[in-house]
Design a protein around this motif. Structure first.
Motif, PDB file in Angstrom:
ATOM      1  N   MET A 101      34.531  27.999  51.346  1.00  0.00           N
ATOM      2  CA  MET A 101      36.795  28.415  50.574  1.00  0.00           C
ATOM      3  C   MET A 101      36.379  28.193  49.221  1.00  0.00           C
ATOM      4  O   MET A 101      36.380  28.912  48.171  1.00  0.00           O
ATOM      5  N   ALA A 102      35.917  26.772  48.726  1.00  0.00           N
ATOM      6  CA  ALA A 102      35.536  25.889  47.796  1.00  0.00           C
ATOM      7  C   ALA A 102      34.950  26.828  47.392  1.00  0.00           C
ATOM      8  O   ALA A 102      34.691  27.262  45.332  1.00  0.00           O
ATOM      9  N   VAL A 103      33.636  27.392  47.127  1.00  0.00           N
ATOM     10  CA  VAL A 103      32.606  28.068  46.302  1.00  0.00           C
ATOM     11  C   VAL A 103      32.828  28.731  46.575  1.00  0.00           C
ATOM     12  O   VAL A 103      32.595  29.923  45.274  1.00  0.00           O
ATOM     13  N   ALA A 104      34.127  30.272  47.108  1.00  0.00           N
ATOM     14  CA  ALA A 104      34.547  30.729  46.851  1.00  0.00           C
ATOM     15  C   ALA A 104      35.006  31.133  45.573  1.00  0.00           C
ATOM     16  O   ALA A 104      35.560  32.341  45.323  1.00  0.00           O
ATOM     17  N   GLU A 105      36.033  29.967  45.982  1.00  0.00           N
ATOM     18  CA  GLU A 105      37.001  29.785  44.708  1.00  0.00           C
ATOM     19  C   GLU A 105      36.685  29.675  43.464  1.00  0.00           C
ATOM     20  O   GLU A 105      37.186  29.943  41.763  1.00  0.00           O
ATOM     21  N   TYR A 106      35.046  28.949  43.570  1.00  0.00           N
ATOM     22  CA  TYR A 106      34.369  28.584  42.338  1.00  0.00           C
ATOM     23  C   TYR A 106      34.055  30.432  41.606  1.00  0.00           C
ATOM     24  O   TYR A 106      34.011  29.772  40.425  1.00  0.00           O
ATOM     25  N   ALA A 107      33.136  30.517  42.455  1.00  0.00           N
ATOM     26  CA  ALA A 107      32.931  32.238  42.189  1.00  0.00           C
ATOM     27  C   ALA A 107      33.631  32.727  41.577  1.00  0.00           C
ATOM     28  O   ALA A 107      33.551  33.509  40.813  1.00  0.00           O
ATOM     29  N   ASP A 108      35.014  33.130  41.778  1.00  0.00           N
ATOM     30  CA  ASP A 108      36.493  33.966  41.569  1.00  0.00           C
ATOM     31  C   ASP A 108      36.622  33.855  40.425  1.00  0.00           C
ATOM     32  O   ASP A 108      37.035  34.382  39.865  1.00  0.00           O
ATOM     33  N   GLU A 109      36.446  32.057  39.884  1.00  0.00           N
ATOM     34  CA  GLU A 109      37.098  31.321  38.095  1.00  0.00           C
ATOM     35  C   GLU A 109      35.898  32.166  37.532  1.00  0.00           C
ATOM     36  O   GLU A 109      36.110  32.342  36.263  1.00  0.00           O
ATOM     37  N   CYS A 110      34.475  32.014  38.188  1.00  0.00           N
ATOM     38  CA  CYS A 110      33.680  32.488  37.265  1.00  0.00           C
ATOM     39  C   CYS A 110      34.059  33.945  37.249  1.00  0.00           C
ATOM     40  O   CYS A 110      33.348  34.772  35.899  1.00  0.00           O
ATOM     41  N   LYS A 111      34.159  35.028  38.023  1.00  0.00           N
ATOM     42  CA  LYS A 111      34.485  36.549  37.645  1.00  0.00           C
ATOM     43  C   LYS A 111      34.958  36.336  36.449  1.00  0.00           C
ATOM     44  O   LYS A 111      35.271  37.073  35.728  1.00  0.00           O
ATOM     45  N   ARG A 112      36.636  35.424  36.511  1.00  0.00           N
ATOM     46  CA  ARG A 112      37.671  35.691  35.882  1.00  0.00           C
ATOM     47  C   ARG A 112      36.721  35.539  33.959  1.00  0.00           C
ATOM     48  O   ARG A 112      37.275  35.808  33.215  1.00  0.00           O
ATOM     49  N   ALA A 113      36.413  34.081  34.358  1.00  0.00           N
ATOM     50  CA  ALA A 113      35.660  34.072  32.600  1.00  0.00           C
ATOM     51  C   ALA A 113      34.982  35.001  32.565  1.00  0.00           C
ATOM     52  O   ALA A 113      34.880  35.137  31.241  1.00  0.00           O
ATOM     53  N   ALA A 117      35.104  38.103  33.296  1.00  0.00           N
ATOM     54  CA  ALA A 117      35.615  39.639  32.727  1.00  0.00           C
ATOM     55  C   ALA A 117      36.271  39.458  31.523  1.00  0.00           C
ATOM     56  O   ALA A 117      36.753  40.132  30.511  1.00  0.00           O
ATOM     57  N   TYR A 118      36.893  37.965  31.278  1.00  0.00           N
ATOM     58  CA  TYR A 118      37.610  37.394  30.022  1.00  0.00           C
ATOM     59  C   TYR A 118      37.137  37.118  29.047  1.00  0.00           C
ATOM     60  O   TYR A 118      36.941  37.513  27.337  1.00  0.00           O
ATOM     61  N   SER A 119      35.811  37.018  28.710  1.00  0.00           N
ATOM     62  CA  SER A 119      35.216  36.631  27.812  1.00  0.00           C
ATOM     63  C   SER A 119      34.123  38.211  27.527  1.00  0.00           C
ATOM     64  O   SER A 119      33.375  38.293  26.013  1.00  0.00           O
ATOM     65  N   GLY A 120      33.932  38.993  28.407  1.00  0.00           N
ATOM     66  CA  GLY A 120      32.956  40.028  28.831  1.00  0.00           C
ATOM     67  C   GLY A 120      32.090  39.842  28.179  1.00  0.00           C
ATOM     68  O   GLY A 120      30.514  40.872  28.065  1.00  0.00           O
ATOM     69  N   LYS A 121      31.283  38.278  28.544  1.00  0.00           N
ATOM     70  CA  LYS A 121      29.892  38.226  29.152  1.00  0.00           C
ATOM     71  C   LYS A 121      29.865  37.769  30.969  1.00  0.00           C
ATOM     72  O   LYS A 121      30.220  37.028  31.359  1.00  0.00           O
TER      73      LYS A 121
END
Length: 241
Positions: A127-139, A141-145
Motif C-alpha cells: 500500500m505504501a508503494v502504491a501511494e508513492y506511485a500515485d503521487e508520482c503519477k500526479r506529479a 500529470a501536473y507537470s506534463g513530464k
C-alpha cells in the motif's frame, strides 16, 4: 403537600441511619468503611493478578507458536543481469529480507519485514508503494513530464538506506520501530525519512554516551532501548531532554 410528606417520611430514617449521636452507629460506619477499603484492595489485587496471568499465558503461547513456526526467508525474485531502473528496484526489494512463519500458506498479511520490534507486513508495504506511485503519477500529470524512472530511482535509494538501517545491529530495535512510525502517514511510508531518523537518533545517542533520551519527531526514544518511549512533552517535564 405531597413533597413535604415524602420529606417528612424519609427525614427520620436519614437521621436514624446516620446515627449522629450513637457511638455504636459510628463504629459500625467505620467498620463498614474499613471493610469497603479491604474489598477494594482485594479486588484490585485480583484484577492485577489476572492481568499478569493473562499476559504470562499469552507470552507462553507466543513462545510455543514461534518455536513450532520458525521464521523462514521469502525466496528472492529473479532479477537477472539487467541494470535497468526496474531491476535496481527489484534488487532493493530483495534486500529488505521478507520472512514468514507460514511458508506453505503465504499471504500479504503473514509475510513481513522485521523493523525492530514491529512487523511491517507485505500488505502495508504494498500500500505504501502504491501511494508513492500515485503521487508520482500526479506529479507527472501536473507537470506534463514523465517522472516514472526518477520516482523509482528515489524509492530504490530510500529502500536501500532503509534496509541498511534495519541490518545495523548497533541501532536498538525500539529506535527502528519508532522511526518507522514517525515516518508513516496514513498508508504512506517515507522509507528514506525512517532510515535518516533512526541514524540521527543513533548518532545523537552516541554523543551522549548512549544515556538518557533523544528526541525523534514527536517522541523521545531511550538511547539504550531498555526503557519506555515517551512523548516529548512528558520527557521534558521529567528532565530527560
Amino acid at each position: 403537600m405531597k413533597r413535604l410528606t415524602i420529606i417528612a417520611m424519609f427525614f427520620p430514617i436519614f437521621l436514624t441511619s446516620c446515627s449522629w449521636d450513637d457511638p455504636n452507629g459510628i463504629k459500625a460506619e467505620e467498620k463498614w468503611i474499613a471493610q469497603s477499603k479491604e474489598d477494594t484492595i482485594a479486588y484490585e489485587k485480583k484484577v492485577d493478578e489476572d492481568q499478569k496471568n493473562r499476559l504470562k499465558k499469552e507470552e507462553e503461547e507466543k513462545a510455543q507458536f514461534e518455536a513450532s513456526h520458525p521464521e523462514v526467508a521469502i525466496a528472492k525474485g529473479d532479477i537477472g543481469p539487467s541494470s535497468s531502473t526496474d531491476a535496481k528496484f527489484a534488487a532493493a526489494m530483495n534486500n529488505l529480507g521478507f520472512v514468514t512463519r507460514y511458508p506453505g500458506a503465504q499471504t500479504l498479511d503473514n509475510v513481513y519485514v522485521k523493523v525492530g520490534t514491529y512487523k511491517l507486513t507485505a500488505n502495508s508495504f504494498q500500500m505504501a508503494v502504491a501511494e508513492y506511485a500515485d503521487e508520482c503519477k500526479r506529479a507527472s500529470a501536473y507537470s506534463g513530464k514523465n517522472y516514472r524512472n526518477a520516482c523509482i530511482s528515489t524509492l530504490t535509494s530510500g529502500l536501500n538506506n532503509f534496509s541498511a538501517m534495519l541490518k545495523n545491529k548497533n541501532i536498538p530495535d525500539i529506535t527502528k520501530s519508532v522511526a518507522l512510525g514517525e515516518a508513516s502517514f496514513g498508508k504512506s511510508i517515507d522509507f528514506e525519512h525512517a532510515a535518516r531518523l533512526a541514524k540521527m537518533h543513533f548518532k545523537l545517542c552516541q554523543q551522549k554516551g548512549n544515556q538518557g533520551y533523544v528526541e525523534m519527531v514527536t517522541l523521545a526514544v531511550p538511547c539504550d532501548g531498555s526503557a519506555d518511549v515517551l512523548d516529548i512533552h512528558t520527557a521534558r517535564k521529567m528532565g530527560f531532554l
